[in-house]
Design an enzyme around this catalytic site. Structure first.
Site, PDB file in Angstrom:
ATOM      1  CE1 TYR A 222      -2.516   3.378   2.780  1.00 21.93           C
ATOM      2  CE2 TYR A 222      -3.724   2.381   0.134  1.00 21.93           C
ATOM      3  CZ  TYR A 222      -3.867   3.753   0.989  1.00 21.93           C
ATOM      4  OH  TYR A 222      -4.377   4.054   1.168  1.00 21.93           O
TER       5      TYR A 222
ATOM      6  CG  ASP B  36       5.622   3.723   0.228  1.00 19.43           C
ATOM      7  OD1 ASP B  36       4.653   3.369   0.212  1.00 19.43           O
ATOM      8  OD2 ASP B  36       6.246   4.153   1.448  1.00 19.43           O
TER       9      ASP B  36
ATOM     10  CE  LYS C 245       1.966   5.371   7.396  1.00 19.57           C
ATOM     11  NZ  LYS C 245       0.762   5.095   8.073  1.00 19.57           N
TER      12      LYS C 245
END
Ligand code: KE4
Length: 468
Positions: free
Chosen positions: A184, A281, A309
Site C-alpha cells: 500500500y 516506500d 508519518k
C-alpha cells in the site's frame, strides 16, 4: 559445587524477579482496569457521534480504516491523548498501540513537539515561500538517510509515492512500474492495483473509479518471490520498459512481513541489471525501525525513498527524494511537475525537527526492548493457549497474526483468522487497549510506553486468549 550453587542461586533470583514482576503487572493492570471502570463496551457518546458523522462523511469517517469495518462495531471517538494513552468521548482511557498508524513515536502531546509547534505557529502558519526551517529538517533527514541526496517536502505519503513514480517515469522515459501484491502506497490511481491496508481490508484492492488505463502499466508481483520478480522483468512485454519498482522494504499493510535475507539485495541487483529505479516506500519504516530506516537496516541503497508519518511528528508531512541526478528532473530544475500549497508547512516541519532531534540510537534501543518484551510476553500467552497465532515484529512495530504459519506475503497473510482477530480486538478494547482495527495492519509502540504498560497488555491478552 560452588559453581552449581551460584547458578541455582542466580536462577532462583531470576525466577523470584519474574514472579515479582508478574505480581506487579497484575496489580498495575487491575488498578488500570479499575481506573477505567473495569470492562467497558458501553460507549453511548461514541455511538451518538457516529450517527451524526454518518450524515456527513462516507462511512462516518475521514479515512476508511477508521470505520471498524474489519472488526465490526462502532468506531470509538477519541478526544484527547497524553503519552501512551488516549481518552474517548465516553471517558474511557486506552493504552494506545495504534499511535495514529505510526507517526506518534513519542506518543501523544509530547511536550517538546507541542512546544515546537506552538512556537512555530506564533510566527505564522504558512508562507507559500521558502523558510529556513525546511533546510534544517532536510539536512537532518539527509544526515540520517544519505541516499536522499536531494528531496522535496509534500503533505502526505500518497503525494510522496505519487510524485516519486512520476519522477521515475520522467527520468527513465519508461512507463511501466512494478508494485507488490498487498503493498500500500497511498491512494494515487496508478498504485491502487492489488493495494493493501484499507483497500485490502475492505475487499477493494483495485478501487472503483480507477480506470483500466490508469493501472495498465502497473505490474503486480508477490512479496518475497524472486522468481516471480525476475519473470516480471524478463517478460517480453516488459523488457526495458519498467521505470520503477516500488516496495515497502518491511511491508506493514498486509500486516507486518519481513523480507527474506536475500530479497532486498536481489531487488537492487535486478533494478541495476534492467536500469529500473528502485523506490523504497519507507513512509512507515522510515525513522521507525532505526535512524536510517530499513535501507540502513538491510544495507540496500534505493534510488528514491518516500517518507511520512514519523517525520511529521503527527502533522501532515511527506518526503520523496533520492539520487541527485534523478531528482534533477523535478520542476523548476527539470520537466517533471510536482507542487503543493502547503509543502514544507512550517508547523509540520517544526514538529518533524523536534521529533528527529530526540530520535537518537538510545531511543531505538528502548523501542526495540519494549517490542521484545511484548513479543516474548505474547509468545508465552500464545503457547499456553494453544491458539493458532504468531507475532511478527521489527523494533516497535508488530502484528499479532491469527495463523500459526509464517506470513511472508499477501497469500499467507490472507490465511489469518480475521474473525478471531476481531474478537481479540474488541476484548482488548473493552479492557482499555486500543489496537489497529484490522488484522492486516501494523501496531506501534511509542517511547511513551513503559515496561509496565507492556506487561499490562500481556496480562490482558492472557485473560482474553482463552475466550477466543
Ligand atoms: P498517507 O497518504 O495516508 O499519509 O500515506 C500513504 C501511505 C504510503 N505508504 C505506506 C507504506 C503507508 O502505510 C501509507 C499509509 N498507511 C495507512 C495505514 N497502513 C494509513 C492509514 C489510513 O489510510 O488512514
Amino acid at each position: 559445587m560452588d559453581g552449581v550453587k551460584r547458578k541455582s542461586a542466580r536462577t532462583q533470583a531470576q525466577q523470584a524477579e519474574r514472579t515479582r514482576r508478574a505480581r506487579l503487572s497484575q496489580v498495575h493492570y487491575i488498578s488500570f482496569r479499575m481506573a477505567n471502570n473495569g470492562i467497558t463496551s458501553h460507549r453511548p457518546a461514541s455511538q451518538g457521534l457516529y450517527e451524526r458523522a454518518c450524515q456527513l462523511f462516507p462511512g462516518g469517517v475521514n479515512s476508511p480504516v477508521r470505520a471498524f469495518k474489519a472488526v465490526g462495531g462502532t468506531p470509538v471517538f477519541l478526544h484527547s491523548g497524553q503519552g501512551a494513552r488516549v481518552q474517548d468521548v465516553d471517558g474511557n482511557t486506552y493504552l494506545d498501540f495504534l499511535g495514529s498508524w505510526g507517526p506518534l513515536i513519542f506518543g501523544h502531546a509530547d511536550p517538546d513537539i507541542i512546544a515546537a509547534i506552538v512556537a512555530a505557529a506564533s510566527s505564522g502558519t504558512s508562507f507559500g515561500a521558502p523558510t529556513p526551517r525546511e533546510i534544517d529538517l532536510a539536512e537532518r533527514i539527509r544526515l540520517a538517510m544519505p541516499t536522499l541526496e536531494k528531496l522535496r517536502f509534500v503533505s502526505s505519503g500518497t503525494e510522496a509515492t505519487m510524485s516519486a513514480l512520476r519522477v521515475a517515469r520522467g527520468f527513465t522515459k519508461r512507463s511501466k512500474i512494478i508494485k507488490i501484491d498487498g503493498g500500500y502506497h497511498g491512494h494515487a490511481d496508478t498504485l491502487l492495483a492489488a493495494a493493501g491496508s484499507g483497500a485490502l481490508t475492505l475487499g477493494i484492492p483495485g478501487s472503483a473509479g480507477v480506470t483500466a488505463a490508469a493501472v495498465a502499466d502497473t505490474i503486480v508481483v508477490p512479496f518475497n518471490d524472486l522468481d516471480a520478480m525476475e519473470a516480471a522483468f524478463e517478460a517480453e512485454a516488459n523488457r526495458d520498459q519498467i521505470a520503477a519498482l516500488i516496495v515497502e522494504p518491511i511491508p506493514g499493510n498486509m500486516g507486518l512481513v519481513l523480507p527474506r535475507p536475500a530479497y532486498l539485495p536481489k531487488l537492487r541487483a535486478l533494478c541495476d541489471h534492467h536500469k529500473t529505479l528502485l523506490i523504497f516506500d519507507e513512509v512507515i519504516s522510515g525513522f521507525r525501525v532505526g535512524r536510517g530506516g530499513a535501507q540502513q537496516l538491510f544495507g540496500v541503497r534505493p534510488d528514491l525513498t518516500c517518507l511520512g508519518k514519523v517525520i511529521g511528528g503527527g502533522l501532515p508531512l511527506g518526503v520523496y527524494g533520492g539520487r541527485a541526478d534523478v531528482m534533477g528532473v523535478v520542476a523548476p530544475e527539470g520537466p517533471v511537475y510536482q507542487a503543493g500549497t502547503l509543502s514544507g508547512n512550517p508547523l509540520a516541519v517544526a514538529a518533524g525537527i523536534a521529533t528527529l532531534k530526540k530520535l537518537d540510537d538510545a531511543a531505538f534501543r528502548t523501542l526495540d526492548s519494549l517490542g521484545g518484551m511484548l513479543e516474548d510476553g505474547l509468545g508465552r500467552v500464545i503457547r499456553r493457549s494453544g491458539i493458532k497465532a504468531r507475532v511478527q515484529r521489527v523494533g516497535s512495530m508488530f502484528t499479532l497474526f491469527f495463523t500459526d504459519t509464517e506470513v511472508t506475503d499477501l497469500a499467507s497473510a490472507k490465511q489469518a483468522d480475521t474473525t478471531r482477530f476481531g474478537r481479540f480486538f474488541h476484548a482488548m478494547l473493552d479492557r482499555g487497549f486500543y489496537l489497529p482495527p484490522a488484522q492486516l495492519e501494523a501496531a506501534f509502540i511509542s517511547l511513551a510506553h513503559t515496561p509496565d504498560d507492556i506487561e499490562s497488555f500481556v496480562v490482558a491478552a492472557k485473560e482474553v486468549f482463552p475466550t477466543l
